[in-house]
Enzyme design. Sequence first.
Site, PDB file in Angstrom:
ATOM      1  N   HIS A  62     -43.517 -98.938 -18.606  1.00 36.76           N
ATOM      2  CA  HIS A  62     -44.341 -99.882 -19.363  1.00 36.76           C
ATOM      3  C   HIS A  62     -45.350-100.585 -18.259  1.00 36.76           C
ATOM      4  O   HIS A  62     -45.100-100.638 -17.197  1.00 36.76           O
ATOM      5  CB  HIS A  62     -43.522-100.737 -20.111  1.00 36.76           C
ATOM      6  CG  HIS A  62     -42.901-100.024 -21.311  1.00 36.76           C
ATOM      7  ND1 HIS A  62     -41.573-100.156 -21.325  1.00 36.76           N
ATOM      8  CD2 HIS A  62     -43.359 -99.591 -22.333  1.00 36.76           C
ATOM      9  CE1 HIS A  62     -41.252 -99.025 -22.306  1.00 36.76           C
ATOM     10  NE2 HIS A  62     -42.064 -98.908 -23.099  1.00 36.76           N
ATOM     11  N   ASN A  92     -46.072 -93.895 -24.029  1.00 33.65           N
ATOM     12  CA  ASN A  92     -45.592 -92.505 -24.294  1.00 33.65           C
ATOM     13  C   ASN A  92     -46.018 -91.711 -23.454  1.00 33.65           C
ATOM     14  O   ASN A  92     -47.353 -91.659 -23.645  1.00 33.65           O
ATOM     15  CB  ASN A  92     -45.369 -92.358 -25.641  1.00 33.65           C
ATOM     16  CG  ASN A  92     -44.400 -93.132 -26.656  1.00 33.65           C
ATOM     17  OD1 ASN A  92     -43.195 -93.457 -26.519  1.00 33.65           O
ATOM     18  ND2 ASN A  92     -44.756 -93.554 -27.921  1.00 33.65           N
ATOM     19  N   LYS A  96     -55.873 -92.419 -11.820  1.00 38.65           N
ATOM     20  CA  LYS A  96     -56.879 -93.216 -12.387  1.00 38.65           C
ATOM     21  C   LYS A  96     -56.274 -94.272 -13.358  1.00 38.65           C
ATOM     22  O   LYS A  96     -55.509 -94.219 -14.278  1.00 38.65           O
ATOM     23  CB  LYS A  96     -57.876 -92.352 -13.224  1.00 38.65           C
ATOM     24  CG  LYS A  96     -59.092 -92.955 -13.747  1.00 38.65           C
ATOM     25  CD  LYS A  96     -59.962 -93.269 -12.358  1.00 38.65           C
ATOM     26  CE  LYS A  96     -61.361 -93.904 -12.713  1.00 38.65           C
ATOM     27  NZ  LYS A  96     -62.491 -92.953 -13.450  1.00 38.65           N
ATOM     28  N   HIS A  97     -56.545 -95.317 -13.163  1.00 33.80           N
ATOM     29  CA  HIS A  97     -56.016 -96.730 -13.909  1.00 33.80           C
ATOM     30  C   HIS A  97     -54.432 -96.609 -13.970  1.00 33.80           C
ATOM     31  O   HIS A  97     -53.770 -96.477 -15.049  1.00 33.80           O
ATOM     32  CB  HIS A  97     -56.572 -96.912 -15.133  1.00 33.80           C
ATOM     33  CG  HIS A  97     -58.190 -97.047 -15.356  1.00 33.80           C
ATOM     34  ND1 HIS A  97     -58.421 -98.291 -14.585  1.00 33.80           N
ATOM     35  CD2 HIS A  97     -59.041 -96.294 -15.860  1.00 33.80           C
ATOM     36  CE1 HIS A  97     -59.743 -98.195 -14.644  1.00 33.80           C
ATOM     37  NE2 HIS A  97     -60.159 -97.081 -15.344  1.00 33.80           N
TER      38      HIS A  97
END
Length: 529
Positions: free
Chosen positions: A529, A423, A280-281
């Site tokens: 990232h 993180n 999800k996302h």
Amino acid sequence: MTEFAPLTRALLSVSDKTGLIELGRALAKRGVELLSTGGSAKALRDAGLEVRDVAEVTGFPEMMDGRVKTLHPMVHGGLLALRDNADHKAAMDEHGIGPIDLLVVNLYPFEETVAKGADYDTCVENIDIGGPAMIRAAAKNHAFVTVVVDVEDYDAVIGDLDQHGGKTCPKFRKKLAQKAYARTAAYDAAVSNWMAGAVGIETPKRRAVAGTLAQSLRYGENPHQNAAFYVDGSDRPGVATATQHQGKELSYNNINDTDAAFELVSEFDPAEGPAVAIIKHANPCGVARGESLVEAYKKAFDCDRTSAFGGIIALNQPLDGPTAEEISGIFTEVVIAPGADADAMSIFAKKKNLRLLTTQGLADPGAAGMMLKQVSGGYLVQDKDNGRLNADDLRVVTKRQPSAAEMADMLFAWKVAKHVKSNAIVYVKDGATVGVGAGQMSRVDSCRIAARKAQDMAEALGLATPLTQGSVVASDAFFPFADGLLTAAEAGATAVIHPGGSMRDDEVIAAADEAGLAMVLTGMRHFRH
């Protein structure tokens, strides 16, 4: 843009003969003289068409194994001459240079040759020289010359000739010229990138990137953003090469999330058992192994049922009927798998909005690749994160050794953490994620969020203890302080895996010893990232 007389001469020189005969016939029917070279000329003649060899036009035979045939003023003069320029016209008349009004070229199959794993010399021999030179010349002179580099444009050319009385319209020629320069740019990019790799240049001074449009998208991440999907031509299994069996077109977010799901599930060898990842996302909200696909799906779903709604599901084995039936219980955007059996296809056919993609294989997680990200004023380029570990690569640094079960779960958690935004914190128990904390500015916050989600899910399942009780925890980077580690211990984790390398490693190890945890260090980080 200057108008000009109907087409009189066309030069056709192609390596891909698809549609060549039909195009040649259509041009000949309109009285266009056909010029050609080598295999293209033979194919046209074999079809009964009258063709003039370029060698006859230039007065020079093809030589040096075909390396020199079109690099001649009789060809390039015919392509580059400005038809409304008196000096150009006089030069053409003086030297007997005839105009070439249409150029049809596709290039030596360099990309395909490289993809087949050919040796260096073979790849070099498949670098086209004359083709790009002619394409660039014709494209520059698009005020008068029509240039075609894609088989898919043949019908459009004939249609434009029909519509404009044997001419092509200026707007159409401009569009074809842009396509032509994009093709030679992509070709040069393929050559330069291959050569950089072949001669061991890791950071070439100039880096070219190219792709072919696969899909124009309705919009990007948000409706006000334009977007499109380009493919790089590789045959690596994944969203770019998958077959879509049903459902509406994939969106920008669908493609991004489906890629994330498939790359994650590809970490798990199907020979070692079924695995399922729910995304999800772009973050995993549930990943699990099981004795069967349906068991793996249920375990993954039970990590975070709320987030799984409207998610993307990836499987490392072909989708079967029981798993399809279980998945059908909630709204799912996309399911991607190496294949799907007839029962699964029949079950999903009732879910019209569900997209089903099959890939005929998994992506190799250890394969080399390049990742590119645009920043203001430039690009960041890096190798794909294909780092992998096994138990022999780990270093136990605590007094307590991990059990075999803990070690297996830590390796599982480590694979998942690689695909979680930093993180990243991942709790795993019995081959399934039970809590995932992603994308937080503080690692301790990721520990807390993952634990809290696990507690909420336990309550939803009617369990008396949090799902993290007796789990292991993975961190994508070292614990800078002991607070994150202690938060995980409070959540019930009994073993931890992380890279190590902090100035406070000794402090963190001491805290693990005091809490009775087993800790292993990887020496490898997985920032995402």
